[in-house]
Design an enzyme around this catalytic site. Sequence first.
Site, PDB file in Angstrom:
ATOM      1  N   HIS A 154      51.360  41.099  39.916  1.00  0.00           N
ATOM      2  CA  HIS A 154      50.902  40.446  39.394  1.00  0.00           C
ATOM      3  C   HIS A 154      49.642  39.428  39.441  1.00  0.00           C
ATOM      4  O   HIS A 154      49.115  38.831  38.376  1.00  0.00           O
ATOM      5  CB  HIS A 154      51.635  39.652  37.601  1.00  0.00           C
ATOM      6  CG  HIS A 154      52.664  41.129  37.434  1.00  0.00           C
ATOM      7  ND1 HIS A 154      52.520  41.776  36.067  1.00  0.00           N
ATOM      8  CD2 HIS A 154      54.464  40.777  38.079  1.00  0.00           C
ATOM      9  CE1 HIS A 154      54.138  41.988  36.286  1.00  0.00           C
ATOM     10  NE2 HIS A 154      54.533  42.376  37.003  1.00  0.00           N
ATOM     11  N   SER A 284      24.568  30.670  49.622  1.00  0.00           N
ATOM     12  CA  SER A 284      23.794  30.407  49.207  1.00  0.00           C
ATOM     13  C   SER A 284      22.880  29.722  49.254  1.00  0.00           C
ATOM     14  O   SER A 284      22.977  28.429  49.326  1.00  0.00           O
ATOM     15  CB  SER A 284      25.090  29.959  48.090  1.00  0.00           C
ATOM     16  OG  SER A 284      24.556  29.124  46.387  1.00  0.00           O
TER      17      SER A 284
END
Length: 331
Positions: A154, A284
């Site tokens: 999960h 970036s």
Amino acid sequence: MEEQRSQYQTPLTSRYASKEMSFLFSEKHKFFTWRKLWLHLAKAEQELGLVITDEQIQELEEHIEDIDFDVVSSYEKKLKHDVMAHIHAFQDKCSTAGSIIHLGATSAYVQDNADLISLKKGLDLLILGIGRCVQRLSKFAEEYKDLPTLGYTHLQPAQLTTVGKRACLWIQDLLIDESNLTRLRDGLRFRGIKGATGTQASFLVLFKGDHEKVKRLDKRVAELAGFEKTFAVTGQTYPRKIDCDIISALSSLGSTLHKLCTDIRLLASFKEIEEPFEKSQIGSSAMPYKRNPMRSERCCSLARHLMTLVMNPLQTASVQWMERTLDDSAN
């Protein structure tokens, strides 16, 4: 080059496809394959007794790759028929063999059989690629088989596992995909020579009603094209169920790769794993310190595209009215 930059280019070829896969589905490969299929047909018809000379066969062989695409384009503008345009262009190069090109065949003979050849070769490339991936992941799994790491269920912290064990989950899914694709490749049949509506009527006329020779022709052409078996029955085309099966397997492969690369992206966020980062690579434009998992992101992007394709061939297969229809051409 400037004209090319002024036209739409698909990222599937410009960004994602290998040179080998891109060539396999190129016009050049397709139309070379058409000419090879016309050669295969002529050779098989000669072997079975039709009046076709060795000189005519040799002439076809000499001009297999001699395609003048400008001439083809000119014929297609006039005839509004792609196969006939290529037949006329091939005939222009073959002064003695022109009359035996496409003898008894329909357009689907070259179109569909060429597609099946490309599909088979494409599956071969994919199976090899999966094999390489499994080999490298196996080395990684072996190297880190004893390295403990936090397991997640999960996406919440769970019991410990090992880095190698987690990699084995990826490997197992890839092996299932490899098995699916191999099964499809090994079971792929050739359309063969089936005539305009699948009845082989035109070939029965050529061989004066000799059913046995027509069966042998079908088998021989398939052998020359590298196939062991042909479909027992077809309409005008090969069964479109084949496209459903292949794209279903490709979509399944997409889900495997998406899961694998999403795991890598999440682990990169947790700083547990990192993609290779080249010396001059920029993470970036605004944040050069970043280490974005761009390879995994690109894999996920392509995988998502693969997973959306399933409905298209199902719809195509469902509307092949009677012996076939042509509203699937753009698809």
